[in-house]
Motif scaffolding. Structure first.
Motif, PDB file in Angstrom:
ATOM      1  N   GLY A  46       0.860  -1.557   0.092  1.00  0.00           N
ATOM      2  CA  GLY A  46       0.142  -0.071  -0.093  1.00  0.00           C
ATOM      3  C   GLY A  46       0.968   1.224  -0.245  1.00  0.00           C
ATOM      4  O   GLY A  46       0.098   2.216   0.095  1.00  0.00           O
ATOM      5  N   ALA A  47       2.213   1.106  -0.158  1.00  0.00           N
ATOM      6  CA  ALA A  47       2.875   2.320  -0.076  1.00  0.00           C
ATOM      7  C   ALA A  47       3.027   3.177  -1.353  1.00  0.00           C
ATOM      8  O   ALA A  47       3.504   4.191  -1.587  1.00  0.00           O
ATOM      9  CB  ALA A  47       4.442   1.837   0.428  1.00  0.00           C
ATOM     10  N   GLY A  48       2.559   2.221  -2.578  1.00  0.00           N
ATOM     11  CA  GLY A  48       2.468   3.032  -3.713  1.00  0.00           C
ATOM     12  C   GLY A  48       3.403   2.576  -4.757  1.00  0.00           C
ATOM     13  O   GLY A  48       3.527   2.935  -6.010  1.00  0.00           O
ATOM     14  N   LYS A  49       3.894   1.436  -4.507  1.00  0.00           N
ATOM     15  CA  LYS A  49       4.856   0.823  -5.425  1.00  0.00           C
ATOM     16  C   LYS A  49       4.443   0.416  -6.783  1.00  0.00           C
ATOM     17  O   LYS A  49       5.134   0.926  -7.773  1.00  0.00           O
ATOM     18  CB  LYS A  49       5.680  -0.442  -4.688  1.00  0.00           C
ATOM     19  CG  LYS A  49       6.514  -0.103  -3.200  1.00  0.00           C
ATOM     20  CD  LYS A  49       7.092  -1.389  -2.711  1.00  0.00           C
ATOM     21  CE  LYS A  49       6.414  -2.489  -2.758  1.00  0.00           C
ATOM     22  NZ  LYS A  49       5.143  -2.386  -1.587  1.00  0.00           N
ATOM     23  N   THR A  50       3.398  -0.257  -6.761  1.00  0.00           N
ATOM     24  CA  THR A  50       2.898  -0.596  -7.872  1.00  0.00           C
ATOM     25  C   THR A  50       2.149   0.491  -8.742  1.00  0.00           C
ATOM     26  O   THR A  50       2.337   0.746 -10.021  1.00  0.00           O
ATOM     27  CB  THR A  50       1.805  -1.723  -7.708  1.00  0.00           C
ATOM     28  OG1 THR A  50       2.467  -2.891  -7.346  1.00  0.00           O
ATOM     29  CG2 THR A  50       0.914  -2.105  -9.227  1.00  0.00           C
ATOM     30  N   THR A  51       1.584   1.360  -7.944  1.00  0.00           N
ATOM     31  CA  THR A  51       1.112   2.716  -8.727  1.00  0.00           C
ATOM     32  C   THR A  51       1.994   3.421  -9.243  1.00  0.00           C
ATOM     33  O   THR A  51       2.065   3.744 -10.476  1.00  0.00           O
ATOM     34  CB  THR A  51       0.513   3.672  -7.567  1.00  0.00           C
ATOM     35  OG1 THR A  51      -0.501   2.954  -7.156  1.00  0.00           O
ATOM     36  CG2 THR A  51      -0.118   4.810  -8.205  1.00  0.00           C
ATOM     37  N   LEU A  52       3.191   3.491  -8.709  1.00  0.00           N
ATOM     38  CA  LEU A  52       4.589   3.963  -9.438  1.00  0.00           C
ATOM     39  C   LEU A  52       4.908   3.368 -10.595  1.00  0.00           C
ATOM     40  O   LEU A  52       5.106   3.752 -11.611  1.00  0.00           O
ATOM     41  CB  LEU A  52       5.591   4.305  -8.507  1.00  0.00           C
ATOM     42  CG  LEU A  52       7.032   4.961  -8.794  1.00  0.00           C
ATOM     43  CD1 LEU A  52       6.769   6.311  -9.352  1.00  0.00           C
ATOM     44  CD2 LEU A  52       7.885   4.737  -7.822  1.00  0.00           C
ATOM     45  N   ALA A  53       4.999   1.929 -10.392  1.00  0.00           N
ATOM     46  CA  ALA A  53       5.454   1.346 -11.565  1.00  0.00           C
ATOM     47  C   ALA A  53       4.499   1.469 -13.054  1.00  0.00           C
ATOM     48  O   ALA A  53       4.973   1.571 -13.993  1.00  0.00           O
ATOM     49  CB  ALA A  53       5.609  -0.169 -11.177  1.00  0.00           C
ATOM     50  N   LEU A  54       3.322   1.484 -12.623  1.00  0.00           N
ATOM     51  CA  LEU A  54       2.176   1.519 -13.713  1.00  0.00           C
ATOM     52  C   LEU A  54       2.161   2.795 -14.283  1.00  0.00           C
ATOM     53  O   LEU A  54       2.009   3.130 -15.604  1.00  0.00           O
ATOM     54  CB  LEU A  54       0.870   1.076 -13.122  1.00  0.00           C
ATOM     55  CG  LEU A  54       0.578  -0.135 -12.889  1.00  0.00           C
ATOM     56  CD1 LEU A  54      -0.870  -0.524 -12.051  1.00  0.00           C
ATOM     57  CD2 LEU A  54       0.737  -1.190 -14.023  1.00  0.00           C
ATOM     58  N   SER A  55       2.568   3.863 -13.546  1.00  0.00           N
ATOM     59  CA  SER A  55       2.479   5.185 -14.152  1.00  0.00           C
ATOM     60  C   SER A  55       3.668   5.453 -15.100  1.00  0.00           C
ATOM     61  O   SER A  55       3.423   6.409 -16.048  1.00  0.00           O
ATOM     62  CB  SER A  55       3.096   6.657 -12.847  1.00  0.00           C
ATOM     63  OG  SER A  55       4.325   6.279 -12.403  1.00  0.00           O
ATOM     64  N   PHE A  56       4.722   4.662 -15.072  1.00  0.00           N
ATOM     65  CA  PHE A  56       5.809   4.378 -16.238  1.00  0.00           C
ATOM     66  C   PHE A  56       5.193   4.230 -17.477  1.00  0.00           C
ATOM     67  O   PHE A  56       5.696   4.495 -18.620  1.00  0.00           O
ATOM     68  CB  PHE A  56       7.047   3.834 -15.768  1.00  0.00           C
ATOM     69  CG  PHE A  56       7.760   4.188 -14.454  1.00  0.00           C
ATOM     70  CD1 PHE A  56       7.643   5.409 -14.086  1.00  0.00           C
ATOM     71  CD2 PHE A  56       8.319   3.122 -13.717  1.00  0.00           C
ATOM     72  CE1 PHE A  56       8.328   5.693 -12.929  1.00  0.00           C
ATOM     73  CE2 PHE A  56       8.924   3.315 -12.625  1.00  0.00           C
ATOM     74  CZ  PHE A  56       8.992   4.614 -12.190  1.00  0.00           C
ATOM     75  N   LEU A  57       3.897   3.357 -17.392  1.00  0.00           N
ATOM     76  CA  LEU A  57       3.473   3.052 -18.679  1.00  0.00           C
ATOM     77  C   LEU A  57       2.102   4.165 -19.139  1.00  0.00           C
ATOM     78  O   LEU A  57       1.668   3.661 -20.189  1.00  0.00           O
ATOM     79  CB  LEU A  57       2.667   1.574 -18.544  1.00  0.00           C
ATOM     80  CG  LEU A  57       3.561   0.413 -18.005  1.00  0.00           C
ATOM     81  CD1 LEU A  57       2.558  -0.683 -17.623  1.00  0.00           C
ATOM     82  CD2 LEU A  57       4.627   0.387 -19.013  1.00  0.00           C
ATOM     83  N   GLY A  58       2.162   5.180 -18.197  1.00  0.00           N
ATOM     84  CA  GLY A  58       1.143   6.073 -18.714  1.00  0.00           C
ATOM     85  C   GLY A  58      -0.175   5.459 -18.248  1.00  0.00           C
ATOM     86  O   GLY A  58      -1.440   5.894 -18.764  1.00  0.00           O
ATOM     87  N   HIS A  59      -0.423   4.765 -17.087  1.00  0.00           N
ATOM     88  CA  HIS A  59      -1.460   3.828 -16.911  1.00  0.00           C
ATOM     89  C   HIS A  59      -1.480   4.176 -15.273  1.00  0.00           C
ATOM     90  O   HIS A  59      -0.697   4.101 -14.414  1.00  0.00           O
ATOM     91  CB  HIS A  59      -1.559   2.622 -17.106  1.00  0.00           C
ATOM     92  CG  HIS A  59      -2.690   1.627 -16.608  1.00  0.00           C
ATOM     93  ND1 HIS A  59      -3.839   1.915 -17.188  1.00  0.00           N
ATOM     94  CD2 HIS A  59      -2.751   0.887 -15.528  1.00  0.00           C
ATOM     95  CE1 HIS A  59      -4.739   1.108 -16.482  1.00  0.00           C
ATOM     96  NE2 HIS A  59      -3.966   0.540 -15.430  1.00  0.00           N
ATOM     97  N   PHE A  60      -3.020   4.447 -14.854  1.00  0.00           N
ATOM     98  CA  PHE A  60      -3.253   4.493 -13.465  1.00  0.00           C
ATOM     99  C   PHE A  60      -4.789   3.338 -13.027  1.00  0.00           C
ATOM    100  O   PHE A  60      -5.425   3.422 -14.103  1.00  0.00           O
ATOM    101  CB  PHE A  60      -3.823   5.797 -13.064  1.00  0.00           C
ATOM    102  CG  PHE A  60      -2.441   6.722 -13.316  1.00  0.00           C
ATOM    103  CD1 PHE A  60      -1.456   6.785 -12.116  1.00  0.00           C
ATOM    104  CD2 PHE A  60      -2.415   7.635 -14.242  1.00  0.00           C
ATOM    105  CE1 PHE A  60      -0.305   7.752 -12.347  1.00  0.00           C
ATOM    106  CE2 PHE A  60      -1.392   8.313 -14.516  1.00  0.00           C
ATOM    107  CZ  PHE A  60      -0.431   8.601 -13.591  1.00  0.00           C
ATOM    108  N   ARG A  61      -4.490   2.661 -12.268  1.00  0.00           N
ATOM    109  CA  ARG A  61      -5.791   1.887 -11.915  1.00  0.00           C
ATOM    110  C   ARG A  61      -6.990   2.604 -11.724  1.00  0.00           C
ATOM    111  O   ARG A  61      -6.980   3.920 -11.061  1.00  0.00           O
ATOM    112  CB  ARG A  61      -5.298   0.854 -10.658  1.00  0.00           C
ATOM    113  CG  ARG A  61      -4.226  -0.227 -10.828  1.00  0.00           C
ATOM    114  CD  ARG A  61      -4.097  -0.821  -9.709  1.00  0.00           C
ATOM    115  NE  ARG A  61      -3.274  -0.136  -8.537  1.00  0.00           N
ATOM    116  CZ  ARG A  61      -2.870  -0.641  -7.578  1.00  0.00           C
ATOM    117  NH1 ARG A  61      -3.031  -2.030  -7.245  1.00  0.00           N
ATOM    118  NH2 ARG A  61      -2.064   0.196  -6.413  1.00  0.00           N
TER     119      ARG A  61
END
Length: 535
Positions: A46-61
């Protein structure tokens, strides 16, 4: 790490992402990476690691939105790109592999074809074979011809890594790439990822709960907590002399495994909660049959935790499937509290199904994406225990609390949870049946050390207070040391070592057991080794 350069392959400046309520999931994230840099991103669930990773693709859940900041990858403004531009960018510039390898693969396409379809330019069977062998998979044609459901979880993860490397991307983003691998394979794959990044000049972003993997594969580290960067810098310097208390906690947790309880002695003449006798199982038909498990005997007594250890493909998951009635063994038997179980789950009545429950390695694949967390738990409670709607709702709230999650998550869908949160929901669902035997397949592989500790404490509490037997399938020897009473080591389809954890780990009898213990280095030793070699 924040200094701008014309050679920056990845530059993030002032990134802020919020959920629907306006709560910041990521805030004020800024850093830059040069070509060939390898960054490890660590932090709790829940720290935001996957959100950060997906942002590199231009994608947000779903439920998240980009509020401020920019991301530039090899000069391209990712967040300002059109849909068409993003499609081309995601195929040729950046590769991403998420926590769930099965989601990255097409179930109806053979594994060799899945690697080949992302290889740019001409390719042949030899180039596909080389890609598979590079990540420790068999290069033989029969393996490339398999479908995803015909390989183990660890092999599936390696196929997904080979696929991610296929287009030779400028930036490779890996989210928990080695979570489902045994310690020997994990070390081998980590070295291969590092080698490929060096050869191809790839900028690597590695998201992981495993500080050992990060210490081995990266040269920089970024520590996230509550959506903020609390520490970043050179990997050796940061982990050797951490400035933030949370980073110190991580290093300590991975260097010193604390046992929850002492090893317990179980009476050999009592009826075990789980008894496996002469279990032999494999896959395929007739002349193409492959035997995976051969004559395995295991007892797990009430209140005992037995760890099942082995490399990917050793048969651990096959044994679990036989216990659950999902795979028919060639021979042998499975009994719970002295009662033999039918080979097929469809032939087992509800009270027998309740007696043995499973926490899967892949929580996302096992949760209905269209069903909210509360509905998932209520469905299990009503179908397994016959509770009415009101009783199930009350019990669901209690279950979600027992696995250390907020009741607010009951109204969310699986896609709105972090990987660690989904894993804990899967545990809560298994506990809904009040089982006598709990089979856990890599139950903590997606959890940070804090969440891992709470889950292991929970499992220990259940087995002590309720006398529940636990069969723990594990790659992480730190987890085995922490909670298991006995260890069973699988190799070449059979048991090569068994006994108390202290006996197996301190005086191993088989060379294979010695090899996995040798590969299990603490973070401090990994860093000392890197300093000696100048890595």
């Amino acid at each position: 790490m924040n200094a701008k350069s014309k050679d920056d392959a990845l530059e993030v400046e002032g990134l802020r992402v919020e959920d629907r309520s306006g709560r910041a999931v990521l805030q004020d994230i800024s850093f830059s990476l040069s070509r060939g840099d390898r960054l490890g991103v660590v932090g709790e669930s829940g720290a935001g690691k996957t959100t950060l990773a997906l942002s590199f693709l231009g994608h947000f859940r779903p439920g998240l939105r980009h509020v401020a900041g920019s991301i530039r990858v090899v000069g391209r403004d990712v967040l300002a790109s059109s849909s068409r531009g993003l499609r081309d960018y995601r195929r040729t510039v950046v590769s991403y592999l998420g926590q769930d390898p099965a989601a990255a693969l097409t179930p109806s396409l053979r594994v060799g074809d899945q690697v080949a379809e992302l290889m740019l330019g001409k390719y042949d069977s030899e180039s596909v074979r080389a890609r598979l062998e590079a990540v420790g998979l068999p290069g033989a044609a029969h393996f490339a011809q398999r479908y995803p459901h015909e390989v183990s979880g660890g092999q599936l993860q390696r196929v997904a890594i080979a696929r991610a490397l296929a287009p030779n991307p400028a930036v490779l983003v890996l989210d928990e790439p080695t979570a489902s691998m045994d310690i020997v394979t994990r070390r081998s794959i980590t070295r291969e990822i590092e080698r490929q990044a060096d050869i191809l000049g790839i900028t690597l972003v590695l998201i992981s709960h495993d500080l050992k993997t990060v210490a081995q594969a990266t040269n920089r580290i970024l520590v996230l907590r509550n959506g903020r960067i609390v520490e970043q810098g050179d990997i050796a310097e940061t982990l050797s002399k951490p400035s933030h208390p949370y980073t110190s906690e991580l290093v300590t947790a991975f260097d010193h495994a604390r046992r929850v309880t002492g090893e317990t002695s179980r009476p050999s003449n009592g009826i075990p909660a789980l008894a496996i006798r002469g279990l032999t199982a494999g896959y395929g038909r007739r002349g193409r049959a492959t035997r995976v498990v051969d004559g395995v005997d295991i007892d797990v007594h009430h209140g005992e935790c037995v760890a099942l250890i082995g490399t990917s493909g050793a048969g651990k998951t096959t044994i679990a499937n036989c216990l659950l009635g999902l795979h028919e063994p060639d021979s042998g038997s499975v009994a719970v509290e002295g009662v033999n179980l039918a080979a097929h789950v469809r032939d087992r009545p509800i009270h027998v199904r309740r007696s043995i429950q499973f926490v899967p390695q892949d929580p996302q694949g096992s949760l209905n994406p269209r069903r909210r967390v509360g509905d998932t738990l209520c469905h299990a409670l009503r179908s397994m225990r016959g509770l009415n709607r009101s009783e199930a709702n009350v019990e669901a709230q209690a279950l979600i609390g027992r696995v250390r999650l907020s009741q607010s998550l009951l109204s969310r869908f699986p896609r709105e949870l972090s990987g660690g949160e989904r894993q804990r929901v899967a545990i809560a669902r298994a506990l809904a049946a009040e089982p006598r035997v709990l089979v856990c397949d890599e139950v903590t592989s997606a959890l940070d050390v804090g969440a891992e500790s709470s889950v292991l404490d929970l499992i220990d509490e259940l087995r002590r207070e309720r006398g529940m037997a636990v069969l723990l399938i594990a790659h992480d020897l730190r987890v085995v040391r922490r909670i298991a009473d006995r260890a069973v080591v699988l190799h070449d389809g059979g048991i090569c070592d068994h006994g108390t954890v202290s006996k197996v780990f301190d005086a191993p009898e088989h060379e294979f057991t010695r090899s996995i213990l040798k590969a299990d280095l603490p973070v401090s030793e990994i860093l000392r080794g890197r300093l000696k070699t100048g890595a």
